[in-house]
Write a protein that holds these residues in place. Structure first.
Motif, mmCIF file in Angstrom:
data_model
loop_
_atom_site.group_PDB
_atom_site.id
_atom_site.type_symbol
_atom_site.label_atom_id
_atom_site.label_comp_id
_atom_site.label_asym_id
_atom_site.label_seq_id
_atom_site.Cartn_x
_atom_site.Cartn_y
_atom_site.Cartn_z
ATOM 1 N N ILE A 279 0.839 -1.191 0.000
ATOM 2 C CA ILE A 279 0.000 0.000 0.000
ATOM 3 C C ILE A 279 0.877 1.245 0.000
ATOM 4 O O ILE A 279 1.795 1.358 0.801
ATOM 5 N N ARG A 280 0.598 2.154 -0.935
ATOM 6 C CA ARG A 280 1.410 3.361 -1.052
ATOM 7 C C ARG A 280 0.685 4.604 -0.544
ATOM 8 O O ARG A 280 1.212 5.695 -0.635
ATOM 9 N N GLY A 281 -0.543 4.431 -0.038
ATOM 10 C CA GLY A 281 -1.251 5.568 0.543
ATOM 11 C C GLY A 281 -1.889 6.489 -0.488
ATOM 12 O O GLY A 281 -2.048 6.141 -1.653
ATOM 13 N N ASP A 282 -2.219 7.678 -0.008
ATOM 14 C CA ASP A 282 -3.005 8.700 -0.701
ATOM 15 C C ASP A 282 -2.790 8.749 -2.221
ATOM 16 O O ASP A 282 -1.681 8.995 -2.694
ATOM 17 N N VAL B 54 5.465 15.150 -0.587
ATOM 18 C CA VAL B 54 6.176 14.023 0.014
ATOM 19 C C VAL B 54 5.696 13.754 1.443
ATOM 20 O O VAL B 54 5.551 12.598 1.833
ATOM 21 N N ARG C 208 -0.199 14.898 4.610
ATOM 22 C CA ARG C 208 -1.331 14.046 4.244
ATOM 23 C C ARG C 208 -2.637 14.649 4.770
ATOM 24 O O ARG C 208 -2.670 15.179 5.874
ATOM 25 N N THR D 162 -11.557 7.633 1.294
ATOM 26 C CA THR D 162 -10.231 8.040 0.856
ATOM 27 C C THR D 162 -9.826 7.228 -0.370
ATOM 28 O O THR D 162 -10.309 6.118 -0.581
ATOM 29 N N GLU E 248 -6.613 5.488 -2.354
ATOM 30 C CA GLU E 248 -5.256 5.020 -2.077
ATOM 31 C C GLU E 248 -4.702 4.205 -3.227
ATOM 32 O O GLU E 248 -5.442 3.518 -3.928
#
Lengths: 92, 416
Positions: free
Chosen positions: A20-23, A42, A45, A52, A54
């Motif tokens: 999972i790399r997020g946003d 970078v 968030r 959300t 992702e």
């Protein structure tokens, strides 16, 4: 539950297959953009409680990047699309 | 009321009917010098040290639920200072020293048990990394011991030393580290703060931060508006949401970490054991239950519960390290929501708003930091100046390029 993700290419898979790399809602700044723009990209968030977007990388499957829309409070998954498809839709 | 052997006997002889509540239940005053948002360990210890060490008496702690309902009541109770980086090690050692005097200071039994924390290594490379970490600790004046395999076998015979992939070759031991009773830490600080005049207001959720001309004037709460001179945020897990009320943009994600307790067993695990092959850690509580946890669930979450796949992964790691665990029943599991910061280290700093202060980003190391976090945050609020051991933990370190990246994992919170 976010334990299971329905990959558009591979079907229902456990989340252990993904990294999972997020946003996924933030756009990457231009290379010569300001330091502040890069700092925000970078490090900062939105971290919402609720829906959300992702990036989930299907490392142990098709190896495609996916955009997963889910709820951070209930863990419900609303949609999963291929990241390339996600960008195409955004550009239309 | 101070606790003593005499007070125990006197109350026992009077049928234990005369104990007083440990803190008052006050109604909020219209204005405080300092309001602390969050009645967890860090909020309460901040209030305690503000009143006791820095003489700021007109303080309120606002807690949206009851005291100890958040992460201070949802952790694995480990205290240690075996860090490597110069920005972290002095801070956590300061915390360790405060732990060692905490019971006398608070006149409260927090059941600090310095049983030793041992981190296992499984390869020559990992051994080198632990030697380096041990040396880094010694350089800050903190004792560390490298325990070789044969010596470790005598100390902890029940580990799986001959695992095919992760054979146990030894471990790095900090003898002063150990555990403390997490609820007692919250109650002890609450009682101490209350005795110094701090108003602890439970069931009072902050719903907005009122600002005039860029200055924070107070907070909107479920018990009405409360004015303040300075506002301090210590709302771990929900820092982003509280910060949003003041338009703060923060380098945080919220993640859930699960922990587990087994049925009560006779004393069998003497130390806190950390499995270097994964991220598993285990200790035995004073009641006999084995307390353990491992990695975070991986994706951001505000749910105070985790997913079953991670629970299974934790059990696998535990049984890999201690085969005998497979026959023990797990009684309870729980999840805590934590701020994961972008470098895995905490943030104690002022914000861009003059009278707004921030304490967040404890990832899953917040419990051991409770005393030092409170002390340094109180120092910052009272003097407007960062405490020397917290200088590396400022908010602008990301912009300046001085991240305190203990795990060396870069700006991705779920890897710390």
């Amino acid at each position: 539950m976010a334990s299971l993700i329905t990959c558009p290419h591979c079907g229902v898979r456990p989340k252990e297959e993904f990294t999972i790399r997020g946003d996924a809602s933030r756009g990457r700044p231009e290379p010569m953009d300001t330091d502040e723009a890069w700092h925000d990209y970078v490090y900062v968030r939105a971290n919402p409680r609720g829906r959300t977007l992702e990036h989930w990388h299907h490392v142990a499957g098709c190896r495609r990047f996916l955009v997963v829309e889910r709820d951070t409070a209930t863990h419900a998954v609303y949609s999963v699309v291929d990241a390339a498809e996600f960008v195409r839709r955004a550009e239309q | 009321m101070r606790y003593s052997a005499f007070s125990l006997v006197r109350n026992a002889l009077s049928g234990n009917l005369n104990w007083k509540p440990q803190w008052r239940q006050p109604q909020p005053k219209p204005h405080y010098d300092v309001i602390i948002v969050g009645g967890g360990g860090h909020g309460l210890s901040t209030a305690y040290y503000l009143a006791k060490e820095f003489g700021v008496k007109n303080v309120a702690v606002l807690e949206k639920s009851y005291l100890g309902s958040g992460n201070v009541g949802r952790n694995t109770t480990i205290v240690r200072s075996n860090y490597m980086l110069p920005g972290n090690e002095p801070f956590y050692e300061f915390s360790m020293k405060l732990w060692e005097g905490l019971e006398q200071d608070l006149n409260y039994n927090v059941m600090l048990s310095q049983r030793g924390v041992i981190m296992l290594y499984h390869s020559d490379g990992q051994r080198d990394a632990y030697v380096r970490r041990g040396n880094a600790m010694w350089m800050e004046g903190v004792a560390a011991e490298l325990i070789e395999r044969e010596q470790l076998k005598k100390m902890i015979p029940f580990l799986n030393y001959d695992h095919a992939r992760y054979p146990i070759l030894g471990g790095l031991l900090q003898r002063r580290a150990g555990t403390a009773r997490h609820d007692a830490v919250a109650w002890g600080y609450a009682r101490g703060a209350d005795q110094h005049g701090v108003d602890i207001i439970e069931h009072c959720e902050v719903t907005g931060i009122r600002r005039e001309n860029g200055v924070v004037m107070g907070v909107e709460t479920t018990k009405g508006f409360i004015g303040c001179g300075k506002l301090a945020l210590a709302a771990a897990g929900n820092t982003s949401r509280v910060g949003e009320m003041a338009d703060l943009k923060l380098p945080l994600e919220s993640h859930v970490l699960q922990a587990f307790v087994t049925e009560g067993l006779k004393p069998c695990i003497d130390h806190v054991i950390v499995y270097g092959g994964g991220h598993f850690y285990i200790s035995q509580s004073d009641k006999g239950g084995l307390v353990f946890g491992a990695e975070i669930d991986g994706y951001s979450s505000y749910a105070q519960r985790g997913n079953l796949a991670t629970a299974e992964h934790v059990m696998e790691e535990g049984v890999t390290m201690i085969p005998g665990l497979s026959r023990v029943r797990v009684l309870r599991a729980w999840g805590g929501v934590m701020d994961m910061s972008m470098d895995g280290s905490p943030i104690i700093d002022r914000t861009s708003i003059d009278n707004l202060y921030l304490n967040c980003g404890w990832c899953y190391g917040g419990f051991k930091a409770t005393p030092a976090s409170g002390y340094c945050f109180a120092h910052l609020i009272a003097k407007n100046d960062t405490h020397p051991v917290a200088r590396a933990l400022r908010l602008d370190r990301f912009a300046r390029g001085y991240a305190v990246d203990e795990a060396g994992a870069g700006p991705q919170p779920n890897l710390h």
